[in-house]
Design a protein around this motif. Structure first.
Motif, PDB file in Angstrom:
ATOM      1  N   LEU A   1       0.821  -1.214   0.000  1.00 22.87           N
ATOM      2  CA  LEU A   1       0.000   0.000   0.000  1.00 22.87           C
ATOM      3  C   LEU A   1       0.852   1.261   0.000  1.00 22.87           C
ATOM      4  O   LEU A   1       0.343   2.355  -0.285  1.00 22.87           O
ATOM      5  CB  LEU A   1      -0.919   0.018   1.228  1.00 22.87           C
ATOM      6  N   GLN A   2       2.136   1.115   0.331  1.00 23.43           N
ATOM      7  CA  GLN A   2       3.031   2.272   0.371  1.00 23.43           C
ATOM      8  C   GLN A   2       3.918   2.364  -0.868  1.00 23.43           C
ATOM      9  O   GLN A   2       4.833   3.183  -0.927  1.00 23.43           O
ATOM     10  CB  GLN A   2       3.895   2.180   1.628  1.00 23.43           C
TER      11      GLN A   2
ATOM     12  N   ARG B   1      -0.637  -0.320  -5.351  1.00 21.89           N
ATOM     13  CA  ARG B   1      -1.492   0.056  -4.221  1.00 21.89           C
ATOM     14  C   ARG B   1      -2.923  -0.421  -4.447  1.00 21.89           C
ATOM     15  O   ARG B   1      -3.606  -0.868  -3.514  1.00 21.89           O
ATOM     16  CB  ARG B   1      -1.463   1.574  -4.010  1.00 21.89           C
TER      17      ARG B   1
ATOM     18  N   ALA C   1      -3.102  -4.244  -3.963  1.00 23.64           N
ATOM     19  CA  ALA C   1      -2.985  -4.568  -2.535  1.00 23.64           C
ATOM     20  C   ALA C   1      -4.296  -4.312  -1.807  1.00 23.64           C
ATOM     21  O   ALA C   1      -4.737  -5.124  -0.977  1.00 23.64           O
ATOM     22  CB  ALA C   1      -1.860  -3.748  -1.908  1.00 23.64           C
ATOM     23  N   ALA C   2      -4.942  -3.183  -2.117  1.00 22.52           N
ATOM     24  CA  ALA C   2      -6.220  -2.865  -1.473  1.00 22.52           C
ATOM     25  C   ALA C   2      -7.278  -3.898  -1.833  1.00 22.52           C
ATOM     26  O   ALA C   2      -8.054  -4.344  -0.971  1.00 22.52           O
ATOM     27  CB  ALA C   2      -6.675  -1.469  -1.877  1.00 22.52           C
TER      28      ALA C   2
ATOM     29  N   ALA D   1      -4.517  -3.441   8.538  1.00 22.55           N
ATOM     30  CA  ALA D   1      -4.317  -2.583   7.367  1.00 22.55           C
ATOM     31  C   ALA D   1      -5.200  -1.340   7.391  1.00 22.55           C
ATOM     32  O   ALA D   1      -5.077  -0.488   6.505  1.00 22.55           O
ATOM     33  CB  ALA D   1      -4.588  -3.377   6.091  1.00 22.55           C
TER      34      ALA D   1
ATOM     35  N   ARG E   1      -3.578   2.297   6.946  1.00 25.85           N
ATOM     36  CA  ARG E   1      -3.050   2.551   5.607  1.00 25.85           C
ATOM     37  C   ARG E   1      -4.172   2.651   4.578  1.00 25.85           C
ATOM     38  O   ARG E   1      -4.119   3.463   3.659  1.00 25.85           O
ATOM     39  CB  ARG E   1      -2.075   1.445   5.203  1.00 25.85           C
ATOM     40  N   LEU E   2      -5.191   1.814   4.720  1.00 24.70           N
ATOM     41  CA  LEU E   2      -6.314   1.879   3.787  1.00 24.70           C
ATOM     42  C   LEU E   2      -7.075   3.193   3.935  1.00 24.70           C
ATOM     43  O   LEU E   2      -7.520   3.782   2.934  1.00 24.70           O
ATOM     44  CB  LEU E   2      -7.253   0.690   4.008  1.00 24.70           C
TER      45      LEU E   2
ATOM     46  N   GLN F   1      -5.087   5.758   2.148  1.00 25.25           N
ATOM     47  CA  GLN F   1      -5.198   5.623   0.692  1.00 25.25           C
ATOM     48  C   GLN F   1      -6.568   6.076   0.205  1.00 25.25           C
ATOM     49  O   GLN F   1      -6.685   6.721  -0.835  1.00 25.25           O
ATOM     50  CB  GLN F   1      -4.948   4.179   0.270  1.00 25.25           C
TER      51      GLN F   1
ATOM     52  N   ASP G   1      -4.886   9.569  -1.206  1.00 30.33           N
ATOM     53  CA  ASP G   1      -4.184   9.196  -2.429  1.00 30.33           C
ATOM     54  C   ASP G   1      -4.637  10.080  -3.594  1.00 30.33           C
ATOM     55  O   ASP G   1      -5.816  10.411  -3.711  1.00 30.33           O
ATOM     56  CB  ASP G   1      -4.456   7.724  -2.769  1.00 30.33           C
TER      57      ASP G   1
ATOM     58  N   ALA H   1      -7.256   4.361  -6.788  1.00 36.50           N
ATOM     59  CA  ALA H   1      -6.677   3.944  -5.503  1.00 36.50           C
ATOM     60  C   ALA H   1      -7.620   4.319  -4.356  1.00 36.50           C
ATOM     61  O   ALA H   1      -7.781   3.565  -3.394  1.00 36.50           O
ATOM     62  CB  ALA H   1      -5.303   4.574  -5.310  1.00 36.50           C
TER      63      ALA H   1
ATOM     64  N   ALA I   1      -9.496   1.279  -2.057  1.00 35.64           N
ATOM     65  CA  ALA I   1      -9.242   1.261  -0.608  1.00 35.64           C
ATOM     66  C   ALA I   1     -10.550   1.385   0.162  1.00 35.64           C
ATOM     67  O   ALA I   1     -10.772   0.698   1.168  1.00 35.64           O
ATOM     68  CB  ALA I   1      -8.288   2.391  -0.221  1.00 35.64           C
TER      69      ALA I   1
END
Length: 348
Positions: free
Chosen positions: A50-51, A58, A61-62, A75, A78-79, A82, A86, A91, A95
């Motif tokens: 996610l980074q 990204r 990953a989401a 998570a 970070r979600l 995003q 983001d 993205a 997320a």
């Protein structure tokens, strides 16, 4: 000249054992890689992804974290970042969609973040806000009034995105259907096409919808005419086979959220599907419990026998589910009141 025929290579028993051992090790390593790359075990790696500087990384990953579900709670920070910060709209939406499957409260935080942006002076901000709210699906139900207003935005892309978001949320059904019907008469062909698309693929048909969509079969825009035909050809809410199919789908995890969402939009017409929905009030995934409560509440008086199971879920650990349960109880009791009053009036 003497010809020599090549003879097949014959492996010694020791060589055969070494080859087999190598094959077993290879399969074992593949199995270990798969085990480490799926489910909750993959969450730390996905959080690192996610980074990544690459938006596509990204996004993937989401999406994967969303499939993991509540086990991916680590998570959430970070979600959230995003989804709200983001610079890539895709993205943002992936997320947000992941969060609705992991933690409903966090999904509602994203909703709260984007709702004020529906009135931003920058049209692109308004478009993105609609798209993200739509990616939250029925969890973004409280955003419906704001999205209904966005359906009258001067920017056609905002209106288009608002209608898509409303269809994705789906509940409460009456005002959303009304907004889509209005969209069929929009001055923009893009918006009209978007509205009929929702009836073709997302929103269940009612008789007023059939009446409004039928003239579009002769629309000069062939895309709109084709979509109108697709809408009119699909199963109707009063189709017993369709309702039975949805009742079966809620018993299979792969299609459960879709089926519950459809039932929630059908309202009282979905009453016959109550029994397979009731056990889902105890599902281990908050999203499924939420959708089950929404579907049952929409059934109205036909869901009277669900009152006791609903009351047992008043203390659900998830606050968003508790809210849906309380609304379902209130809705069923309100639907019962006129029937009880008319029953008393009919007694001599």
């Amino acid at each position: 000249m003497t010809g020599s025929a090549s003879s097949p290579t014959i492996l010694a028993p020791r060589e055969i054992k070494l080859h087999l051992l190598g094959l077993v090790l290879f399969v074992g390593l593949l199995g270990l890689w798969y085990w480490l790359s799926t489910g909750a075990r993959a969450v730390p790696t996905l959080i690192e992804m996610l980074q990544d500087d690459d938006p596509s990384t990204r996004i993937v990953a989401a999406e994967q974290l969303g499939q993991v579900g509540p086990a991916a709670r680590a998570a959430i920070p970070r979600l959230l970042a995003q989804a709200t910060e983001d610079g890539n709209q895709h993205a943002n939406t992936t997320a947000a969609a992941a969060l609705k499957s992991i933690d409903l409260t966090s999904a509602r935080q994203v909703m709260t973040h984007f709702m004020p942006r529906l009135q931003d002076q920058d049209a692109q901000q308004r478009r993105t806000a609609c798209a993200v709210l739509g990616s939250l699906g029925p969890v973004a139900k409280p955003a419906v009034p704001a999205l209904l207003a966005a359906g009258h935005d001067p920017d056609e892309l905002v209106r288009r995105n608002a209608l898509m978001a409303l269809a994705s949320i789906g509940i409460p059904s009456p005002p959303i259907v009304a907004a889509l019907l209005e969209g069929l008469r929009d001055s923009s062909s893009l918006v009209r096409q978007t509205a009929v698309t929702q009836f073709a693929f997302t929103v269940p048909l009612t008789q007023p919808v059939v009446t409004a969509v039928t003239p579009l079969l002769n629309d000069p825009n062939r895309s709109i005419a084709t979509l109108a035909r697709s809408a009119l050809d699909k199963a109707r809410p009063d189709d017993a086979t369709q309702l039975e199919s949805l009742g079966l789908m809620v018993q299979h995890s792969a299609a459960r959220d879709y089926a519950l969402h459809q039932l929630a939009q059908l309202g009282p017409a979905a009453g016959d599907a109550l029994l397979p929905v009731l056990p889902l009030l105890q599902d281990d995934r908050p999203l499924i419990r939420y959708l089950a409560a929404e579907a049952i509440g929409a059934m109205g008086v036909s869901a009277t026998q669900a009152l006791q199971p609903l009351r047992l879920r008043r203390e659900d650990p998830d606050p968003v589910v508790r809210e849906a349960v309380a609304e379902a109880i209130a809705g069923i009791e309100a639907a019962m009141a006129p029937a009880e009053s008319s029953g008393k009036a009919a007694r001599p």
